[in-house]
Scaffold this active site. Sequence first.
Site, PDB file in Angstrom:
ATOM      1  N   SER A 135       0.841  -1.194   0.000  1.00  7.90           N
ATOM      2  CA  SER A 135       0.000   0.000   0.000  1.00  7.90           C
ATOM      3  C   SER A 135       0.878   1.247   0.000  1.00  7.90           C
ATOM      4  O   SER A 135       1.834   1.342   0.755  1.00  7.90           O
ATOM      5  CB  SER A 135      -0.899  -0.004   1.227  1.00  7.90           C
ATOM      6  OG  SER A 135      -0.135  -0.171   2.390  1.00  7.90           O
ATOM      7  N   CYS A 136       0.536   2.228  -0.845  1.00  8.85           N
ATOM      8  CA  CYS A 136       1.353   3.427  -1.009  1.00  8.85           C
ATOM      9  C   CYS A 136       0.461   4.582  -1.423  1.00  8.85           C
ATOM     10  O   CYS A 136      -0.716   4.390  -1.708  1.00  8.85           O
ATOM     11  CB  CYS A 136       2.425   3.220  -2.081  1.00  8.85           C
ATOM     12  SG  CYS A 136       3.415   1.717  -1.877  1.00  8.85           S
ATOM     13  N   THR A 137       1.025   5.794  -1.482  1.00 10.98           N
ATOM     14  CA  THR A 137       0.314   6.959  -2.003  1.00 10.98           C
ATOM     15  C   THR A 137       1.280   7.768  -2.856  1.00 10.98           C
ATOM     16  O   THR A 137       2.422   7.996  -2.451  1.00 10.98           O
ATOM     17  CB  THR A 137      -0.230   7.843  -0.867  1.00 10.98           C
ATOM     18  OG1 THR A 137      -0.951   7.046   0.067  1.00 10.98           O
ATOM     19  CG2 THR A 137      -1.146   8.916  -1.432  1.00 10.98           C
TER      20      THR A 137
END
Length: 531
Positions: A2-4
């Site tokens: 999970s990343c942004t």
Amino acid sequence: MSCTTILVGKNASYDGSTIIARNEDSQQGEFTPKRFVVVKPEDQPRKYRSVISHVEIDLPDDPMQYTSVPNANLREGIWGEAGVNEANVAMSATETLTTNERVLGADPFVELVPARGTEGEPGYEPEVPGGIGEEDLLTIVLPYIHSAREGVQRLGSLLEQYGTYEMNGIAFSDVNEIWWLETVGGHHWIAKRVPDDAYVTMPNQLGIDEFDLEDALGDQTDHMCSADLDEFIERNHLDLAVEDVSPFNPRDAFGSHSDRDHVYNTPRAWFMQRFLNPYDEVWDGLDAAHRPDSDDIPWARQPERKITIEDVKYVLSSHYQGTPYDPYGTLGDEHTRGSLRPIGINRQSQLAVMQIRPYRPESCRSIQWMAYGSNPFNTLVPFYANVNVTPAYLADTTDHVDSDNFYWANRLIAALADANFAATSSLIDRYQEKTGGLGHRMIAAADEQVVRLDENPVDLDDYADAEEAAEEVRDADAIIAATRNPEVRDILAAANQTMADQLKKETDALLNDVLYVASMNMRNDFHLSDN
């Protein structure tokens, strides 16, 4: 993973730079210590083997040097994540994306099939390697590309040849362009050029919402894709438009539409755009044009003002401050606070922000800003990319807790400050402001030293604007020759080391202060004086 991600076009940034940035977040229930290193050509593998998928790839024999942010422990592979090469091309890989069952049914992921039985005995079936994935992408692409567009072309070719076992989004940038590539199923992909006057927000969802297939399969001015994408869409009934409309919407066709997105993904895009475009529309309440659970938040948007490095850090550190969803806030109630997945989350591994500046010589044009640990409690500081070695404080991260390196110092600060948020927030703010100021000062001083060496220095004042400077013809050989200037590399390495020394001093002081505040709040405190 999970990343942004946030991408900032050159005319949307404060100084005409292209900026690509991404949080790398570790899997639930684990830490992934990270290192910031330089990979030299002699250390680049010529035959690459993936730890996860066992795919083997022959790599070209002429790699460039590049920066990388690999895992400190290589048991699951390199996971290089973010870097800049000697041609001043940056890459961020990857943003994990969502998809849907129709796409996976039409083009399944290419996953490792383990061997069955015993070799040499009847019925033995050898293993079948899987495709490429986040573990591999930076290592097999960045050392060989001379522009952002070349990055898309090389990665697209590798995806078509080897396939992938996951959905990912990958960013490429040079001084002129930013390109965003999204994988579609096992072998297909799309890529779009980020508009120069816009920024892009990407929160673990397939994001591109408008795509010109005719351009992608023709001139490729602003779009590229796998060669048979139009046939793939038509054959598998993936276009969900109710009428024959253009442009095509990949988010509807290839992406997800789940309730989980409204808790985990879309709120992050909502907050970033709410901050960068506060007056363009109503963001809160029943009359909001876009809410945290909106499926139509734009992929790209023109900001209301130019975006700074500090803005990038702020949005990528968000815990929904100023809204009812802030787990540290006083708005809302127990049902809203902490109900949405924050951007600045506890299991952040690192944040890399690659800034390529058009108004500086090629030799010092690229800066890689770095932060480790949970973003609400850390700081983002700059380091020049084209150097021979990175500072040990960021490069020599151990696989065990050790406050003498930047990664673990930030982990300790976050754990202590989270439990004492109100009492430590001013300490964190001062730390971020001071180290950020030191970083900008370091850049200005080192730039000035480099300019004094250059017989034909590039200066922003020589051009009508930064865009004109960026449109200079890019000669890859000349760029590489400039970035390999040994005198310049020595100057930049010394500047990086000075930055790291200052950073350690300030980080150690913050850890001391946060530890003291946390200790004073221990439950075995007793207020009768010993004296």
